[in-house]
Design an enzyme around this catalytic site. Structure first.
Site, PDB file in Angstrom:
ATOM      1  N   LYS A  11       0.834  -1.209   0.000  1.00  0.00           N
ATOM      2  CA  LYS A  11       0.000   0.000   0.000  1.00  0.00           C
ATOM      3  C   LYS A  11       0.872   1.264   0.000  1.00  0.00           C
ATOM      4  O   LYS A  11       0.629   2.211  -0.755  1.00  0.00           O
ATOM      5  CB  LYS A  11      -0.910  -0.003   1.239  1.00  0.00           C
ATOM      6  CG  LYS A  11      -1.728   1.259   1.423  1.00  0.00           C
ATOM      7  CD  LYS A  11      -2.766   1.393   0.349  1.00  0.00           C
ATOM      8  CE  LYS A  11      -3.404   2.770   0.355  1.00  0.00           C
ATOM      9  NZ  LYS A  11      -4.287   2.982  -0.780  1.00  0.00           N
ATOM     10  N   CYS A  30      -4.189  10.289   1.782  1.00  0.00           N
ATOM     11  CA  CYS A  30      -3.410   9.098   1.400  1.00  0.00           C
ATOM     12  C   CYS A  30      -2.065   9.498   0.803  1.00  0.00           C
ATOM     13  O   CYS A  30      -1.024   9.341   1.445  1.00  0.00           O
ATOM     14  CB  CYS A  30      -4.186   8.258   0.398  1.00  0.00           C
ATOM     15  SG  CYS A  30      -5.606   7.426   1.114  1.00  0.00           S
TER      16      CYS A  30
END
Ligand code: NAD
Length: 440
Positions: free
Chosen positions: A215, A269
């Site tokens: 990720k 993010c």
């Protein structure tokens, strides 16, 4: 393995679509959120975020009784943790002259602690919050061990990163490939069994730290690539080049794919996750650190260009179109557009903002217009910060009737120079030294 009841902690952009999706597949879902407003809104079958298609799903999930919501977890077969993992705003790390942001893991810690009283043998716990490497094994597992149950032996523990695109979440939850990292191979297998309830994309099993790293690598790669696009925009301006044209031409190379420059990188993010690598191992994250520096400095570069374009900023009336961190979403977290507005204000400009996806947003010291018309009416210049579809499709002739401004600053390459010039506007495009107004 069959999961009849699920408990999801954190009912935001990630947790809520999951809750609705599982509930629609007949799974009993208990959603948990510490924000009373979120709990009350959901109990009434309404939603507190913008995501196409989600309202109807949540409403029917609540009505069917498959989705219940409260502020504390209940016993369940599986738990998903989808709470925020922002960076800390007050504290910074230091290493060899590098000053970096630090992960704020308090929500993950308290969510894991909240599960303790209801954790049972045979349960599955999945962390979905984007987290620094080794969080599952070194932060979550020790907290859950306080239950006297051991991760990987008495219950399954996984990390599974989320890759959905806001605005497309309901489709992407189903279609995207998933990575599930188990604290043991059996944990990863248990995680796979849960997601197969609705995931049609490929599911890949691995270990928890690999999944965490996957990720972070995804988002860090985008951040570094955007940083180089932003540097190309600065270089293009220096050399009298239109960066957008140069990027388009460079991308004709079959193995080159340069991303687009813009006013910076935001969201919770891409502008956050690379810091997790820097914090965890600054000695190995030099490029990542510098890319973050470039992107964080981009709002300042934009404001400098606006000043060059419009002249003295003091008392200049500027209409800022778009505050979200990306097109067609209502999410304002870490948005570089807001940073541009604040820097303009610091320089004395009078900025009126219009964000169609969050018209009632309240940001300290930021003036929000009640509608598009009142944002642009008396402006001296119009600044386009986000490529929302409704801004891209604005009709130049129509806008000319609604505003006094004849100067446009397009930071996202949304507008065609000729169309706007024909309607009487002067347009400066970020990164385009050929846009006529940048030569003023
Ligand atoms: N939104 C995205 O597009 C996206 C994509 C990939 C990964 N992620 C990651 O997923 C995680 C969640 O992101 P999000 O966008 O859903 O956040 P969000 O802020 O929209 O939602 C999180 C929710 O968790 C609640 N919460 C906070 N602490 C809690 C606790 N201890 N117990 C229960 N609820 C708690 C908050 O009140 C909030 O409603 C983050 O780590 C984020 O980085 C998000």
């Amino acid at each position: 393995m069959k999961y009849n009841k699920l408990c999801i902690l954190g009912l935001g952009y990630i947790g809520l679509p999951y809750a609705a999706m599982f509930a629609a597949r007949g799974v009993k879902v208990h959603g948990v959120d510490i924000n009373p407003h979120v709990v009350e809104t959901l109990k009434a079958g309404k939603i507190h975020i913008y995501e196409p298609g989600l309202q109807a799903m949540v409403e029917s999930a609540v009505q069917s009784g498959n989705l219940t919501v409260s502020s504390s977890p209940e016993e369940a077969d599986a738990f998903i943790i989808a709470v925020p993992t922002p960076f800390q705003h007050e504290k910074f790390g230091e290493y060899n002259g590098m000053r970096f942001k630090l992960a704020d893991m308090r929500a993950v810690t308290s969510a894991a602690e909240a599960i303790l009283p209801v954790l049972r043998k045979g349960n599955l716990v999945i962390l979905e919050s984007t987290s620094p490497p080794q969080t599952t094994g070194r932060l979550v597992a020790p907290i859950l061990a306080r239950s006297h149950l051991e991760a990987g032996k008495d219950f399954y523990l996984c990390y599974s990163p989320e890759r959905v695109l806001p605005g497309q979440i309901l489709r992407e939850l189903v279609e995207n490939a998933r990575v599930i990292g188990g604290i043991t191979p059996e944990s990863a297998r248990a995680g796979r069994d849960l997601y197969t309830a609705f995931v049609k994309g490929e599911i890949h099993e691995t270990d928890a730290t690999t999944a965490e790293m996957v990720k972070l690598m995804e988002n860090t790669t985008r951040d570094v690539n955007i940083a180089i696009a932003n540097e190309f925009a600065r270089l293009a301006e220096k050399f009298g080049v239109d960066a957008w044209e140069a990027i388009r031409l460079a991308n004709l190379h079959p193995r080159i794919n340069i991303l687009s420059p813009g006013p910076g990188v935001g969201g919770h993010c891409i502008s956050v996750d690379p810091w997790f690598f820097v914090e965890a191992a600054p000695e190995h994250a030099q490029l990542i650190y510098h890319a973050r520096q470039v992107n964080d400095a981009q709002p300042g570069f934009v404001v400098k260009k606006i000043k060059q374009t419009t002249g003295e900023l003091k008392n200049k009336k500027i209409a800022a179109l778009g505050l979200a961190y990306k097109p067609d979403v209502d999410d304002l977290r870490e948005s570089p557009a807001i940073e541009v507005v604040r820097l303009l204000q610091q320089a004395g400009a009078l900025v009126k903002c219009w964000e169609p996806f969050a018209p009632t947003a309240q940001l300290a010291g930021v003036e929000m217009a009640s509608d598009f018309e009142s944002a642009v009416k008396d402006a001296d210049a119009i600044l386009l910060l986000v490529k929302h579809t409704e801004f891209v499709t604005l009709d130049p002739t129509e806008l000319a009737k609604k505003t006094n401004a004849r100067v446009l600053i397009d930071c996202v390459n949304a507008w065609n120079l000729n169309d706007w010039q024909s309607a009487g506007f002067a347009l400066y495009r970020l990164g385009d030294a050929k846009s006529p107004i940048s030569n003023l």
